[in-house]
Design an enzyme around this catalytic site. Structure first.
Site, PDB file in Angstrom:
ATOM      1  N   ALA A  72      56.545  64.557  58.992  1.00 21.22           N
ATOM      2  CA  ALA A  72      56.528  65.952  58.568  1.00 21.22           C
ATOM      3  C   ALA A  72      55.523  66.679  59.463  1.00 21.22           C
ATOM      4  CB  ALA A  72      56.113  66.041  57.109  1.00 21.22           C
ATOM      5  N   GLY A 117      57.546  61.054  57.426  1.00 26.82           N
ATOM      6  CA  GLY A 117      58.886  61.548  57.083  1.00 26.82           C
ATOM      7  C   GLY A 117      59.975  60.946  57.958  1.00 26.82           C
ATOM      8  N   GLU A 120      60.820  57.850  56.297  1.00 32.94           N
ATOM      9  CA  GLU A 120      61.455  58.201  55.010  1.00 32.94           C
ATOM     10  C   GLU A 120      62.897  58.691  55.184  1.00 32.94           C
ATOM     11  OE1 GLU A 120      57.933  60.619  54.000  1.00 32.94           O
ATOM     12  OE2 GLU A 120      58.166  59.731  52.014  1.00 32.94           O
ATOM     13  N   GLU A 140      50.490  58.480  55.774  1.00 38.27           N
ATOM     14  CA  GLU A 140      50.046  59.671  55.018  1.00 38.27           C
ATOM     15  C   GLU A 140      48.659  59.553  54.412  1.00 38.27           C
ATOM     16  OE1 GLU A 140      53.021  58.241  54.777  1.00 38.27           O
ATOM     17  OE2 GLU A 140      54.556  59.781  55.024  1.00 38.27           O
TER      18      GLU A 140
HETATM   19  N1  COA Z   1      53.309  67.185  63.127  1.00 38.34           N
HETATM   20  C1  COA Z   1      53.042  68.168  64.002  1.00 38.34           C
HETATM   21  N2  COA Z   1      52.921  67.965  65.329  1.00 38.34           N
HETATM   22  C2  COA Z   1      53.118  66.707  65.766  1.00 38.34           C
HETATM   23  C3  COA Z   1      53.398  65.641  64.904  1.00 38.34           C
HETATM   24  C4  COA Z   1      53.501  65.919  63.513  1.00 38.34           C
HETATM   25  N3  COA Z   1      53.792  64.978  62.619  1.00 38.34           N
HETATM   26  N4  COA Z   1      53.505  64.508  65.643  1.00 38.34           N
HETATM   27  C5  COA Z   1      53.306  64.860  66.923  1.00 38.34           C
HETATM   28  N5  COA Z   1      53.070  66.181  66.999  1.00 38.34           N
HETATM   29  C6  COA Z   1      52.791  66.973  68.205  1.00 38.34           C
HETATM   30  C7  COA Z   1      51.376  66.731  68.686  1.00 38.34           C
HETATM   31  O1  COA Z   1      50.447  67.537  67.975  1.00 38.34           O
HETATM   32  C8  COA Z   1      51.473  67.102  70.147  1.00 38.34           C
HETATM   33  O2  COA Z   1      51.449  68.509  70.261  1.00 38.34           O
HETATM   34  P1  COA Z   1      50.561  69.186  71.430  1.00 38.34           P
HETATM   35  O3  COA Z   1      51.211  68.711  72.701  1.00 38.34           O
HETATM   36  O4  COA Z   1      50.778  70.659  71.161  1.00 38.34           O
HETATM   37  O5  COA Z   1      49.158  68.721  71.242  1.00 38.34           O
HETATM   38  C9  COA Z   1      52.906  66.646  70.514  1.00 38.34           C
HETATM   39  O6  COA Z   1      53.610  66.517  69.282  1.00 38.34           O
HETATM   40  C10 COA Z   1      52.924  65.301  71.215  1.00 38.34           C
HETATM   41  O7  COA Z   1      52.209  64.371  70.381  1.00 38.34           O
HETATM   42  P2  COA Z   1      50.966  63.494  70.914  1.00 38.34           P
HETATM   43  O8  COA Z   1      50.138  63.119  69.728  1.00 38.34           O
HETATM   44  O9  COA Z   1      50.280  64.189  72.045  1.00 38.34           O
HETATM   45  O10 COA Z   1      51.762  62.233  71.492  1.00 38.34           O
HETATM   46  P3  COA Z   1      51.228  60.736  71.599  1.00 38.34           P
HETATM   47  O11 COA Z   1      52.237  59.997  72.408  1.00 38.34           O
HETATM   48  O12 COA Z   1      49.819  60.702  72.033  1.00 38.34           O
HETATM   49  O13 COA Z   1      51.282  60.176  70.086  1.00 38.34           O
HETATM   50  C11 COA Z   1      52.236  59.871  67.904  1.00 38.34           C
HETATM   51  C12 COA Z   1      52.516  60.085  69.414  1.00 38.34           C
HETATM   52  C13 COA Z   1      53.593  59.935  67.201  1.00 38.34           C
HETATM   53  C14 COA Z   1      51.609  58.499  67.697  1.00 38.34           C
HETATM   54  C15 COA Z   1      51.293  60.972  67.394  1.00 38.34           C
HETATM   55  O14 COA Z   1      51.822  62.227  67.779  1.00 38.34           O
HETATM   56  C16 COA Z   1      51.094  60.985  65.913  1.00 38.34           C
HETATM   57  O15 COA Z   1      50.344  60.184  65.387  1.00 38.34           O
HETATM   58  N6  COA Z   1      51.757  61.919  65.213  1.00 38.34           N
HETATM   59  C17 COA Z   1      51.582  62.104  63.798  1.00 38.34           C
HETATM   60  C18 COA Z   1      52.290  61.022  63.033  1.00 38.34           C
HETATM   61  C19 COA Z   1      52.056  61.186  61.560  1.00 38.34           C
HETATM   62  O16 COA Z   1      50.963  61.032  61.054  1.00 38.34           O
HETATM   63  N7  COA Z   1      53.133  61.503  60.835  1.00 38.34           N
HETATM   64  C20 COA Z   1      53.114  61.622  59.408  1.00 38.34           C
HETATM   65  C21 COA Z   1      52.916  63.008  58.960  1.00 38.34           C
HETATM   66  S1  COA Z   1      52.858  63.077  57.182  1.00 38.34           S
END
Ligand code: COA
Length: 268
Positions: A72, A117, A120, A140
Site C-alpha cells: 500500500a 498489500g 495480500e 506492516e
Molecule cells: N509506498 C509508497 N512509495 C513506495 C512504496 C510504497 N509502499 N514502495 C516503494 N515506493 C517508492 C519509494 O519511495 C521510491 O520513491 P522515490 O524514488 O520517490 O524515493 C520508489 O518507490 C523506489 O523505491 P526504493 O525504495 O528506492 O527502491 P529499492 O529498490 O531501494 O527498495 C523496496 C525496494 C520494495 C524494498 C522498498 O521500496 C520498500 O521497502 N518499499 C516499501 C515496502 C513496504 O513496506 N510495503 C508495505 C506497505 S504497508
C-alpha cells in the site's frame, strides 16, 4: 459485455486466447504501490472482468522487472485519520474479495517485490506462481500498523497459523524458493519463463468446463470458511484504522518517507 485489450492510467489489460485475461498493475514511479486511485481502477476493472463471460481465467501481475506490488502507498497512508484508515482497508477488501470470490480462477504471477498489500493481493488470488526474483513479506508492524488488506486472515490459510504469525511479527522478507517451501506459492519459474508458463496453465484451465471450475471454486472457498469473511475483514479494517491514532503509525510511516529507521514507543 466484450473483453478487449485496454490500458488505463495504472492498469494494462491484455486478452489471450482462449478467454485468458492478463491484468498488470503499472505505477513504475512507486514500484506499483497501491494508492486510492490504483485501488479504485483495480476495483472497476475486476468488476468488469467478473461480469465478462468471455473471460474464463484471470492472470494478475505487475508491470516491469522489479515489482509485483511494493505494498500500500505509504506516502498516501502517512497522514490518514482513523476513519480514513478504516476506509482505505475497506477499499483494499473490496478489491481482494473480487479476486477471491469471482466465479472464475484468479492466478497471481508474482514477478518481483510483493510486500504488504502486494502479498495480500496475491493471497486473495486462488493460487500464486512466482518468478525466482519474487520477494514476499508483511512488513506492516515495522510501520506501526498491521496487514489491512486481508493478510491477517488469508496468510495463515496458505502457510498455517504459526508461520503466519512468525512472518507478520518479524516482517521479514521471504524469497521465492522459501515461499515455495512454505506453501505460499505453487511453483517458482525463471523470471523469463514466468508468464509463458502461467499462461500455459491458464490455457489448461480455460479448456475445461467454466461452470464446473466455478462450482469447484465456490465450494473450495465455502469449505475453507469464507462464510465468515465479511465479519473477519471488518474486524481487520477497524483494527488497522485504529492504529492511525498512534504515535507508532505516524513514526513508522514518516521514517519510511524520510528514509530513516523508526523509533517506536512501548505497548499502547
Ligand atoms: N509506498 C509508497 N512509495 C513506495 C512504496 C510504497 N509502499 N514502495 C516503494 N515506493 C517508492 C519509494 O519511495 C521510491 O520513491 P522515490 O524514488 O520517490 O524515493 C520508489 O518507490 C523506489 O523505491 P526504493 O525504495 O528506492 O527502491 P529499492 O529498490 O531501494 O527498495 C523496496 C525496494 C520494495 C524494498 C522498498 O521500496 C520498500 O521497502 N518499499 C516499501 C515496502 C513496504 O513496506 N510495503 C508495505 C506497505 S504497508
Amino acid at each position: 459485455m466484450t473483453a478487449d485489450s485496454s490500458t488505463t492510467r495504472h492498469l494494462i489489460q491484455e486478452m489471450l486466447d482462449p478467454g485468458i485475461c492478463v491484468l498488470k498493475i503499472s505505477r513504475p514511479e512507486a514500484l506499483n504501490a497501491l494508492n486510492t486511485d490504483v485501488l479504485i481502477e483495480l476495483k472497476d476493472a475486476l468488476l468488469k472482468i467478473a461480469n465478462t463471460p468471455e473471460i474464463r481465467v484471470l492472470i494478475f501481475t505487475g508491470n516491469g522487472e522489479k515489482a509485483f506490488i511494493a505494498g500500500a502507498d505509504i506516502t498516501e497512508m502517512k497522514g490518514k485519520t482513523v476513519e480514513e484508515g478504516v476506509q482505505f482497508a475497506q477499499l483494499g477488501h473490496e478489491v481482494t474479495k473480487l479476486l477471491e470470490l469471482m466465479p472464475k480462477p484468479t492466478i497471481a504471477a508474482v514477478n518481483g517485490y510483493a510486500l504488504g498489500g502486494g502479498t495480500e493481493l496475491a493471497l486473495a488470488c486462488d493460487f500464486i506462481y512466482a518468478s525466482d526474483k519474487a520477494v514476499f513479506g508483511q512488513p506492516e508492524v515495522g510501520l506501526g500498523v498491521i496487514p489491512g488488506f486481508g493478510g491477517t486472515l488469508r496468510l495463515s490459510k496458505f502457510v498455517g497459523l504459526p508461520r503466519a504469525k512468525e512472518l507478520i511479527f518479524t516482517g521479514r522478507r521471504v524469497k521465492a524458493e522459501e515461499a515455495f517451501q512454505i506453501g505460499l506459492v505453487c511453483q517458482v519459474f525463471e523470471s523469463n519463463q514466468l508468464m509463458p508458463r502461467v499462461i500455459e496453465i491458464a490455457q489448461t484451465i480455460s479448456k475445461h468446463s467454466a461452470t464446473a471450475v466455478a462450482k469447484a471454486k465456490h465450494l473450495l472457498n465455502e469449505f475453507a470458511e469464507t462464510s465468515g469473511l465479511n465479519v473477519k475483514l471488518d474486524a481487520e479494517a477497524h483494527a488497522f484504522g485504529r492504529l492511525f491514532e498512534t504515535h507508532d503509525q505516524r513514526e513508522g510511516m514518516s521514517a519510511f518517507v524520510e528514509k530513516r529507521k523508526p523509533v517506536f514507543h512501548g505497548l499502547s
